[in-house]
Design a protein around this motif. Structure first.
Motif, PDB file in Angstrom:
ATOM      1  N   ASN A 260      48.976  40.020  35.979  1.00 29.65           N
ATOM      2  CA  ASN A 260      50.059  40.147  35.320  1.00 29.65           C
ATOM      3  C   ASN A 260      50.610  41.394  35.027  1.00 29.65           C
ATOM      4  O   ASN A 260      51.917  41.687  35.082  1.00 29.65           O
ATOM      5  CB  ASN A 260      50.108  39.191  34.114  1.00 29.65           C
ATOM      6  CG  ASN A 260      49.760  37.782  34.381  1.00 29.65           C
ATOM      7  OD1 ASN A 260      50.612  37.016  35.121  1.00 29.65           O
ATOM      8  ND2 ASN A 260      48.946  37.113  33.313  1.00 29.65           N
ATOM      9  N   ASN A 261      49.750  42.227  34.863  1.00 31.81           N
ATOM     10  CA  ASN A 261      50.138  43.581  34.489  1.00 31.81           C
ATOM     11  C   ASN A 261      50.511  44.405  35.749  1.00 31.81           C
ATOM     12  O   ASN A 261      49.871  44.150  36.793  1.00 31.81           O
ATOM     13  CB  ASN A 261      49.022  44.545  34.064  1.00 31.81           C
ATOM     14  CG  ASN A 261      49.343  45.547  33.072  1.00 31.81           C
ATOM     15  OD1 ASN A 261      50.064  46.113  33.453  1.00 31.81           O
ATOM     16  ND2 ASN A 261      48.727  45.878  32.030  1.00 31.81           N
ATOM     17  N   SER A 262      51.591  45.012  35.564  1.00 28.52           N
ATOM     18  CA  SER A 262      52.067  46.015  36.789  1.00 28.52           C
ATOM     19  C   SER A 262      51.083  47.039  37.069  1.00 28.52           C
ATOM     20  O   SER A 262      51.078  47.646  38.299  1.00 28.52           O
ATOM     21  CB  SER A 262      53.586  46.539  36.358  1.00 28.52           C
ATOM     22  OG  SER A 262      53.572  47.224  35.139  1.00 28.52           O
ATOM     23  N   THR A 263      50.525  47.606  36.190  1.00 24.41           N
ATOM     24  CA  THR A 263      49.382  48.492  36.331  1.00 24.41           C
ATOM     25  C   THR A 263      48.126  48.098  37.016  1.00 24.41           C
ATOM     26  O   THR A 263      47.582  46.840  36.522  1.00 24.41           O
ATOM     27  CB  THR A 263      48.841  49.210  35.021  1.00 24.41           C
ATOM     28  OG1 THR A 263      49.961  49.494  34.258  1.00 24.41           O
ATOM     29  CG2 THR A 263      47.781  50.249  35.280  1.00 24.41           C
ATOM     30  N   PHE A 264      47.727  48.541  38.164  1.00 25.59           N
ATOM     31  CA  PHE A 264      46.854  48.281  38.929  1.00 25.59           C
ATOM     32  C   PHE A 264      45.362  48.337  38.400  1.00 25.59           C
ATOM     33  O   PHE A 264      45.056  49.454  37.643  1.00 25.59           O
ATOM     34  CB  PHE A 264      46.713  49.028  40.127  1.00 25.59           C
ATOM     35  CG  PHE A 264      45.419  48.645  41.014  1.00 25.59           C
ATOM     36  CD1 PHE A 264      45.376  47.472  41.726  1.00 25.59           C
ATOM     37  CD2 PHE A 264      44.317  49.560  41.224  1.00 25.59           C
ATOM     38  CE1 PHE A 264      44.149  47.168  42.767  1.00 25.59           C
ATOM     39  CE2 PHE A 264      43.304  49.418  41.797  1.00 25.59           C
ATOM     40  CZ  PHE A 264      43.081  48.166  42.701  1.00 25.59           C
ATOM     41  N   ILE A 265      44.711  47.127  38.388  1.00 23.87           N
ATOM     42  CA  ILE A 265      43.215  47.044  37.768  1.00 23.87           C
ATOM     43  C   ILE A 265      42.107  46.486  38.762  1.00 23.87           C
ATOM     44  O   ILE A 265      42.599  45.427  39.225  1.00 23.87           O
ATOM     45  CB  ILE A 265      43.314  46.155  36.537  1.00 23.87           C
ATOM     46  CG1 ILE A 265      44.310  46.652  35.552  1.00 23.87           C
ATOM     47  CG2 ILE A 265      41.862  46.263  35.805  1.00 23.87           C
ATOM     48  CD1 ILE A 265      44.071  45.755  34.147  1.00 23.87           C
ATOM     49  N   PRO A 266      41.305  47.314  39.249  1.00 24.69           N
ATOM     50  CA  PRO A 266      40.347  46.591  40.094  1.00 24.69           C
ATOM     51  C   PRO A 266      39.553  45.394  39.690  1.00 24.69           C
ATOM     52  O   PRO A 266      39.313  45.452  38.448  1.00 24.69           O
ATOM     53  CB  PRO A 266      39.334  47.695  40.193  1.00 24.69           C
ATOM     54  CG  PRO A 266      40.022  48.979  39.988  1.00 24.69           C
ATOM     55  CD  PRO A 266      40.976  48.681  38.803  1.00 24.69           C
ATOM     56  N   SER A 267      39.883  44.430  40.402  1.00 20.39           N
ATOM     57  CA  SER A 267      39.302  43.137  39.796  1.00 20.39           C
ATOM     58  C   SER A 267      38.890  42.171  41.186  1.00 20.39           C
ATOM     59  O   SER A 267      39.261  42.395  42.194  1.00 20.39           O
ATOM     60  CB  SER A 267      40.442  42.303  39.137  1.00 20.39           C
ATOM     61  OG  SER A 267      41.564  42.073  40.163  1.00 20.39           O
ATOM     62  N   ARG A 268      38.228  41.268  40.916  1.00 15.22           N
ATOM     63  CA  ARG A 268      37.627  40.384  41.870  1.00 15.22           C
ATOM     64  C   ARG A 268      37.207  38.973  41.364  1.00 15.22           C
ATOM     65  O   ARG A 268      36.582  39.024  39.932  1.00 15.22           O
ATOM     66  CB  ARG A 268      36.527  41.044  42.622  1.00 15.22           C
ATOM     67  CG  ARG A 268      35.070  41.418  41.958  1.00 15.22           C
ATOM     68  CD  ARG A 268      34.149  42.102  42.754  1.00 15.22           C
ATOM     69  NE  ARG A 268      32.948  42.217  42.079  1.00 15.22           N
ATOM     70  CZ  ARG A 268      31.656  42.822  42.648  1.00 15.22           C
ATOM     71  NH1 ARG A 268      31.959  43.217  43.895  1.00 15.22           N
ATOM     72  NH2 ARG A 268      30.658  43.239  41.978  1.00 15.22           N
ATOM     73  N   PHE A 269      37.061  37.878  41.951  1.00 14.88           N
ATOM     74  CA  PHE A 269      36.378  36.664  41.571  1.00 14.88           C
ATOM     75  C   PHE A 269      35.199  36.424  42.428  1.00 14.88           C
ATOM     76  O   PHE A 269      35.581  36.391  43.745  1.00 14.88           O
ATOM     77  CB  PHE A 269      37.551  35.688  42.043  1.00 14.88           C
ATOM     78  CG  PHE A 269      36.961  34.371  41.390  1.00 14.88           C
ATOM     79  CD1 PHE A 269      37.219  33.951  39.944  1.00 14.88           C
ATOM     80  CD2 PHE A 269      36.739  33.459  42.262  1.00 14.88           C
ATOM     81  CE1 PHE A 269      37.031  32.662  39.581  1.00 14.88           C
ATOM     82  CE2 PHE A 269      36.222  31.893  41.823  1.00 14.88           C
ATOM     83  CZ  PHE A 269      36.470  31.703  40.542  1.00 14.88           C
ATOM     84  N   VAL A 270      33.964  36.394  42.073  1.00 13.59           N
ATOM     85  CA  VAL A 270      32.718  36.531  42.824  1.00 13.59           C
ATOM     86  C   VAL A 270      31.888  35.500  42.278  1.00 13.59           C
ATOM     87  O   VAL A 270      31.783  34.921  41.214  1.00 13.59           O
ATOM     88  CB  VAL A 270      32.099  38.237  42.353  1.00 13.59           C
ATOM     89  CG1 VAL A 270      31.806  38.024  41.125  1.00 13.59           C
ATOM     90  CG2 VAL A 270      31.149  38.168  43.550  1.00 13.59           C
ATOM     91  N   ILE A 271      30.973  34.865  43.457  1.00 12.25           N
ATOM     92  CA  ILE A 271      29.841  33.972  42.895  1.00 12.25           C
ATOM     93  C   ILE A 271      28.718  35.053  43.421  1.00 12.25           C
ATOM     94  O   ILE A 271      28.495  35.695  44.424  1.00 12.25           O
ATOM     95  CB  ILE A 271      29.885  32.746  44.031  1.00 12.25           C
ATOM     96  CG1 ILE A 271      28.704  32.172  43.668  1.00 12.25           C
ATOM     97  CG2 ILE A 271      29.702  33.290  45.486  1.00 12.25           C
ATOM     98  CD1 ILE A 271      28.535  30.663  44.296  1.00 12.25           C
TER      99      ILE A 271
END
Length: 751
Positions: A260-271
């Motif tokens: 949602n945020n315009s600022t880039f945030i490293p993220s991931r959805f992981v098992i």
């Protein structure tokens, strides 16, 4: 021609500038074109330098993999930022000849040039031109496309996820072909090969996703999509950073998310390798992933988490242990160990060993309060004895269970999903595990290592209180009538895992009760000789520490149980009168969040106390250490807060007489093997009658910073005094800072 003296200098400068630009233009960039290749020492970097594609070796492994990771992270944490692996099932081994290149037919191929062997390929069958190119995008998607028509995509890594879903990626099912994409865990942290756990859309239809073991056994479902989130994962709606979407039409169904945020945030959805899904993001200034939410909430809910013959435990950081008589299949550190491999027997069963001629039979070890494994093979009627005989005659039988309602249950082959339940929770059952005779012989010396939950306290500054407890009830036993037999127990042979009052010798029990002066007090008395033997004659090697009340030693019983032994120093100024009213009560305090006195020794002018063993020491040992406090995640902190509150509630409302502790602080909160808190140090405690609510003292004792104002100034104390101390303790736990630090620091809380 340049002939003056300044011309050579100018020429050198031009060469330097030209060489710099040549070097810049020679970098790999973000694209791999036809007739180009990528070696182990090279990489592709996306625009904005967010993602990097190249070769890596996970952990200490010598295997080589092609993967994608977040470029902006420090190289020291590359292994934990990997989001995609190409050849996860087929690693390379020779760095000098490993190459990624575009083949003549336009496919991406990972090969060993020396052997000409392909290790991975996009393997597209339809004809393509030689105008293809591969590019790593700023979203982490590795794409094979037509260089002259960029909208023509032949292949993309987002369609072939490994264990990670990046923002913009889709976890989908193609309704036309029936093919689905799943996230599949790594085997362990050093092996990206497919593990036992997967996450994907429910193949039976609907809009829910499921976690599965071995792609066959479901153990958690997301619930249906309600337009904003999956209804069994309510944490999704509480996170304002991510925007989750589920789409279903006649061609496909898929789950995706964005920031949602315009600022880039490293993220991931992981098992992860433990079979749990996690929404993660990387916070600036940290060197690890921050978990926004995860499911399932309890690790023990993961199916077959510990593999064959592994036992899972609730509410612990490392929930897997091998059953007695078994050892891990792998010799690796269990932090990296792939528990799907489970455990194997240390010794063969008698029926399996054709060389066994000693006639010794297999035997059955009882494990109580467990959740039984799945898929019992046989259900029979009859008695428990019949059930045991049926299992004994079948060499494939690994365990049996019997109860009156379900009858006899037999398990053949590996035991899966065996769980040890905690006391006070779900009601468990008994199971009888088949072991070899050699394990039976060693049990009498070694003890059952999974029953060593008897724990010892080493930080009890109020030793005098409990020491005089022994004196108060056993003072008559200090002078024995002539000819009377010593009734003290042998500490080395005592079993604290059984009921304390279950002393085998009835006459001994009667005699002990006589010595204690009250028949309802059940505190074992031990001989000085046996206490000394458990501590190796109070050797310095067994010494845990020493405070103002005396030294503390670590002891060990013959069955393997560990205890702590504290000797009351003769220099201690504590007296009987000061604690006389509290002694009768504290001897009977029984609560899981209060430290427990196990017994004592009064002999040879020595006053000795035996406590539970607390292997994790006290809360302040973790809370105020910059390194160790990182192990206290929010779940652990909440568990500690809840446990202290339960213990305090018991003292104030549910014990026989109301108790005011008066010295609640982190150093008096001890932590057991599962990081469960136990309140200790009742040296300053006071007992109230049923109708009393407040008292006054002329002697102000306690710890400044945790005292309530009315107690510190006027000497007035009540239940509110403990509540005030609990509030300060709560701030300590949440902030991770000592309360004295609040006076000089108004900065943000840092955990």
């Amino acid at each position: 021609m340049l002939t003056n003296t300044r011309n050579p200098w100018l020429f050198s400068v031009l060469l330097l500038i030209l060489s710099y630009y040549i070097e810049c233009f020679s970098t790999a960039g973000d694209t791999l074109s036809a007739a180009e290749s990528l070696s182990v020492s090279e990489s592709l970097v996306s625009q904005g330098s967010i993602f990097e594609l190249g070769f890596f070796k996970p952990g200490t492994s010598s295997n080589i993999y092609l993967g994608i990771w977040y470029k902006k992270f420090d190289v020291m944490v590359k292994d934990i930022s990997i989001v995609w692996v190409a050849n996860r099932e087929n690693p390379l081994t020779d760095p000098s000849s490993s190459r990624l290149e575009l083949s003549e037919d336009g496919n991406l191929v990972l090969l060993d040039r020396s052997s000409k062997k392909p290790y991975w390929s996009t393997n597209l069958a339809f004809p393509m031109s030689n105008s293809t190119e591969a590019i790593i995008g700023g979203d982490g998607n590795f794409v094979l496309r037509d260089r002259y028509n960029l909208s023509t995509i032949f292949w993309e890594s987002f369609d072939h996820p490994t264990d990670t879903l990046l923002p913009g990626g889709k976890l989908r099912i193609d309704k036309i072909t029936g093919k689905s994409k799943q996230l599949i865990s790594w085997k362990n942290s050093e092996d990206p090969a497919p593990g036992m756990f997967s996450f994907g859309l429910d193949p039976n239809g609907g809009s829910q996703y499921v976690l599965e073991w071995n792609r066959s056994q479901s153990y958690w479902s997301s619930g249906i999509w309600n337009g904003r989130f999956f209804n069994l994962a309510p944490e999704m709606k509480q996170n304002s950073i991510f925007n989750y979407t589920f789409v279903s039409n006649e061609n496909e169904s898929y789950f995706t998310y964005s920031l949602n945020n315009s600022t880039f945030i490293p993220s991931r959805f992981v098992i992860n390798i433990s079979g749990m899904i996690q929404q993660q993001m990387w916070l600036a200034g940290h060197c690890n992933w921050n978990i926004s939410w995860f499911q399932p909430r309890q690790k023990s809910n993961v199916y077959a988490l510990c593999g064959a013959f592994g036992m899972s435990y609730e509410n612990v950081s490392n929930p897997c242990q091998c059953l007695q008589g078994f050892e891990p299949f792998s010799v690796k550190d269990t932090k990296l160990y792939d528990w799907s491999g489970g455990c194997v027997r240390k010794s063969s069963l008698q029926c399996e060993d054709s060389m066994n001629t000693n006639g010794e039979r297999d035997w059955f070890l009882k494990k109580s309060n467990v959740r039984l494994p799945v898929n019992s093979k046989v259900n029979l009627t009859g008695s428990a004895t019949t059930c045991e005989l049926v299992c004994m005659k079948n060499c494939s039988c690994a365990a049996y269970a019997y109860n009156s309602s379900s009858g006899c249950m037999i398990w053949e082959g590996p035991l899966l999903n065996l769980q040890q339940l905690s006391d006070g929770g779900e009601a468990g059952q008994d199971i009888y595990l088949r072991l070899s005779a050699s394990e039976h012989r060693s049990t009498s010396l070694r003890g059952n290592k999974w029953n060593v939950w008897v724990i010892v306290s080493v930080l009890l500054p109020a030793t005098a209180l409990l020491s005089w407890l022994c004196i108060w009830f056993l003072s008559k036993g200090k002078v024995k009538p002539k000819g009377e037999k010593d009734s003290s127990n042998d500490l080395r042979l005592f079993d604290f895992s059984a009921e304390i009052h279950a002393i085998n010798d009835a006459s001994n029990t009667k005699d002990c009760l006589k010595k204690r002066g009250k028949k309802d007090v059940e505190l074992p008395l031990f001989s000085y000789e046996s206490v000394s033997a458990t501590t190796n004659n109070f050797s310095d090697a067994n010494k845990l520490g020493e405070g103002g009340f005396g030294p503390v030693y670590k002891g060990k019983l013959l069955k393997g149980q560990e205890i702590a032994v504290k000797m009351l120093s003769k220099r201690s100024g504590q007296g009987l009168e000061e604690f006389r009213n509290e002694i009768t009560l504290i001897a009977k305090l029984q609560h899981r969040n209060l430290v427990r006195l196990l017994g004592c020794c009064i002999e040879l002018d020595e006053n000795i106390l035996i406590y539970e063993y607390m292997p994790n020491r006290s809360l302040d040992f973790f809370l105020f250490d910059p390194t160790k406090k990182q192990t206290l995640d929010w779940r652990a902190r909440f568990q500690i807060i809840e446990g202290v509150a339960q213990g305090l509630l018991y003292l104030h409302h549910y014990s026989r007489v109301r108790i005011i502790h008066r010295d609640l602080k982190p150093s008096n909160i001890l932590l057991d093997n599962e990081m469960n808190p136990k309140i200790s140090d009742f040296g300053l405690a006071r007992m109230f009658g049923a109708n009393e609510t407040q008292a006054n003292t002329n002697r102000i004792v306690g710890t400044y910073g945790y005292m309530s104002p009315e107690y510190a100034v006027e000497g007035l104390f009540s239940m509110k005094s403990d509540v005030f101390s609990f509030g300060v303790l709560l701030l300590d736990i949440v902030s991770g800072k000592k309360n004295t630090g609040f006076y000089n620091s108004l900065g943000a809380v840092e955990i």
